[in-house]
Design a protein around this motif. Structure first.
Motif, short mmCIF file in Angstrom:
data_model
loop_
_atom_site.label_atom_id
_atom_site.label_comp_id
_atom_site.label_asym_id
_atom_site.label_seq_id
_atom_site.Cartn_x
_atom_site.Cartn_y
_atom_site.Cartn_z
N PRO A 208 34.91 -0.84 -35.20
CA PRO A 208 34.83 0.55 -34.73
C PRO A 208 33.49 1.21 -35.03
CG PRO A 208 36.24 0.39 -36.67
CD PRO A 208 35.96 -1.01 -36.22
N SER A 209 32.85 0.85 -36.15
CA SER A 209 31.57 1.47 -36.48
C SER A 209 30.49 1.06 -35.48
CB SER A 209 31.14 1.08 -37.90
OG SER A 209 30.98 -0.32 -38.03
N HIS A 210 30.53 -0.18 -35.00
CA HIS A 210 29.58 -0.64 -33.99
C HIS A 210 29.80 0.11 -32.68
CE1 HIS A 210 28.09 -4.56 -35.92
NE2 HIS A 210 28.86 -3.96 -36.81
N PHE A 216 27.27 6.56 -29.34
CA PHE A 216 26.28 7.59 -29.67
C PHE A 216 24.97 7.34 -28.93
CE2 PHE A 216 22.80 9.16 -32.41
CZ PHE A 216 23.13 10.50 -32.48
N TYR A 217 24.56 6.07 -28.88
CA TYR A 217 23.32 5.69 -28.21
C TYR A 217 23.38 5.96 -26.70
CZ TYR A 217 19.29 2.86 -26.81
OH TYR A 217 18.09 2.44 -26.29
N GLU A 296 22.65 -5.42 -32.91
CA GLU A 296 21.52 -4.96 -32.09
C GLU A 296 22.00 -3.86 -31.14
OE1 GLU A 296 18.41 -5.60 -32.14
OE2 GLU A 296 18.23 -7.34 -33.45
N ILE A 297 22.24 -2.70 -31.69
CA ILE A 297 22.87 -1.61 -30.93
C ILE A 297 21.99 -1.14 -29.77
CG2 ILE A 297 23.79 0.73 -31.06
CD1 ILE A 297 25.48 -1.39 -32.52
N SER A 298 20.70 -0.96 -30.00
CA SER A 298 19.84 -0.47 -28.91
C SER A 298 19.76 -1.50 -27.78
CB SER A 298 18.44 -0.14 -29.43
OG SER A 298 17.81 -1.28 -29.99
N LYS A 299 19.68 -2.80 -28.12
CA LYS A 299 19.66 -3.84 -27.09
C LYS A 299 20.99 -3.87 -26.35
CE LYS A 299 18.86 -8.74 -26.26
NZ LYS A 299 18.59 -10.07 -26.87
N PHE A 300 22.07 -3.70 -27.09
CA PHE A 300 23.41 -3.65 -26.50
C PHE A 300 23.45 -2.53 -25.45
CE2 PHE A 300 27.99 -4.64 -28.16
CZ PHE A 300 28.45 -4.77 -26.86
N GLY A 301 23.02 -1.35 -25.87
CA GLY A 301 23.04 -0.20 -24.97
C GLY A 301 22.13 -0.36 -23.77
N ASN A 302 20.92 -0.85 -24.00
CA ASN A 302 19.96 -1.03 -22.90
C ASN A 302 20.43 -2.08 -21.90
OD1 ASN A 302 18.22 0.92 -23.90
ND2 ASN A 302 17.03 -0.54 -25.10
N THR A 303 21.11 -3.10 -22.39
CA THR A 303 21.64 -4.14 -21.50
C THR A 303 22.74 -3.57 -20.62
OG1 THR A 303 21.13 -5.86 -23.13
CG2 THR A 303 22.68 -6.43 -21.38
N ILE A 304 23.60 -2.74 -21.20
CA ILE A 304 24.65 -2.08 -20.42
C ILE A 304 24.04 -1.22 -19.32
CG2 ILE A 304 26.51 -0.35 -20.51
CD1 ILE A 304 26.99 -1.32 -23.43
N LEU A 305 23.03 -0.42 -19.68
CA LEU A 305 22.37 0.45 -18.70
C LEU A 305 21.71 -0.35 -17.59
CD1 LEU A 305 20.80 3.00 -21.20
CD2 LEU A 305 22.80 3.37 -19.73
#
Length: 351
Positions: A208-210, A216-217, A296-305
């Motif tokens: 859940p924290s991830h 949030f990102y 790798e939260i930012s990479k996770f988010g950028n890949t989704i976008l």
């Protein structure tokens, strides 16, 4: 010769876990294979006195003794328990006793109960048994390593749906190699591209924290016409419906022996982004699966976008061959064939 009874042990639980669903399905299939075998499930729970002991030990660290795993001698059969109707098939046979017949009963213990074989003296009593390892990360079922080691090395069979877990077992207990057997599981393949909407599904319960950090990102970046749909505590039908309508699935797999949800998502036409979690390596292939390194939260988010921005409505058609290969590998036919092999090996143990 009387029928050989293949008995699965399971803990009682409010909702069926992925591992329990596999066991229920395997037991159901084993009951349809031949006239030589039948199968049932026994649900176990802690005795009331044991619950009190564990609670007390946890609160005051009683005698500084660490308690790891459950004690098989302090468990009992759950007489009134039935799995959630959303997952339970009433054709599955459930028995309510632990009185085993050495001449016809073969016991299959999940890896979380592996040490029970030693505590309940299966070998000494002449009880034939196997250990079903769906997740090698759950093999540390007791703080007494010698109990676990003895339970595995005395097992007649060690069974797993996961190549990842089998390799782990071979490395940890080399003496067990000759008794190891791979069985398969099956996954529904239902795709209708006309049902697909701008939904992103995920099951973040284990991390859940991830998910919070990822959300949030993304909160000021994700387009308004795309929605994230959290799947948690739903029926089998509702799970399938949600996966059938989404385009992307976010994997939060964490210490998985196999990792079923990402595969279910892939075979219902989703592009999967996220963590492999260990056992997912055996099916995690591009272009359907896109791996993100753990944390790798930012990479996770950028890949989704990026996937949202470049989503191709013909993607399902373009990846059909890859998905068909996965569907064949994890089909009911493949699962049934592996269980025929399992039942034949068990039959030989009683000759």
């Amino acid at each position: 010769m009387s029928k050989i009874n293949i008995i699965y042990l399971l803990p009682e639980m409010k909702g069926a876990s992925g591992g329990a669903k596999v066991i229920y399905n395997h037991s159901l299939i084993l009951n349809t294979l031949n006239k030589r075998t039948e199968s049932c499930v026994v649900h176990l729970k802690k005795k009331l006195s044991y619950k009190f002991e564990l609670s007390l030990a946890k609160k005051i660290k009683f005698l500084n003794k660490k308690i790891g795993g459950w004690d098989g001698r302090k468990m009992k059969v759950s007489n009134n328990f039935l799995p959630d109707n959303n997952w339970y098939n009433d054709k599955i046979k459930i028995i309510k006793n632990l009185k085993f017949n050495n001449d016809k009963d073969f016991i299959i213990i999940p890896e979380i109960f592996a040490h029970f074989a030693e505590e309940l003296e299966f070998k000494k009593k002449g009880i034939k048994y196997g250990i079903f390892v769906q997740g090698s990360f759950h093999m540390g079922s007791s703080e007494n390593f010698n109990k676990i080691k003895s339970s595995y090395e005395n097992a007649n069979l060690i069974i797993s749906t996961s190549s990842y877990s089998l390799n782990f077992i071979k490395s940890l207990f080399p003496k067990c190699k000759k008794n190891i057997l791979k069985v398969n599981l099956s996954v529904n393949t239902i795709i209708n591209k006309n049902l697909k909407k701008n939904y992103i599904t995920c099951m973040p319960r284990k991390l859940p924290s991830h998910f919070f950090l990822l959300q949030f990102y993304l909160q000021n970046k994700i387009p308004n016409n795309w929605k994230i749909d959290i799947i948690d505590n739903v029926s089998k039908k509702e799970l399938l419906n949600k996966l059938k309508r989404s385009k992307l699935f976010l994997s939060f797999s964490h210490f998985e022996g196999f990792g079923l949800p990402p595969l279910e998502a892939a075979l219902t036409g989703n592009k999967v982004i996220g963590y492999i979690g260990g056992g997912g390596k055996e099916y995690w292939k591009k272009p359907i699966f896109n791996e993100i390194e753990y944390g790798e939260i930012s990479k996770f988010g950028n890949t989704i976008l990026k996937e949202i921005d470049t989503y191709d409505n013909n993607w399902i058609k373009k990846t059909e061959a890859t998905r068909n290969h996965l569907a064949k590998k994890y089909s009911i036919i493949s699962e049934r064939k592996s269980l025929i092999d399992l039942s034949n090996k068990i039959i030989k143990l009683f000759k």
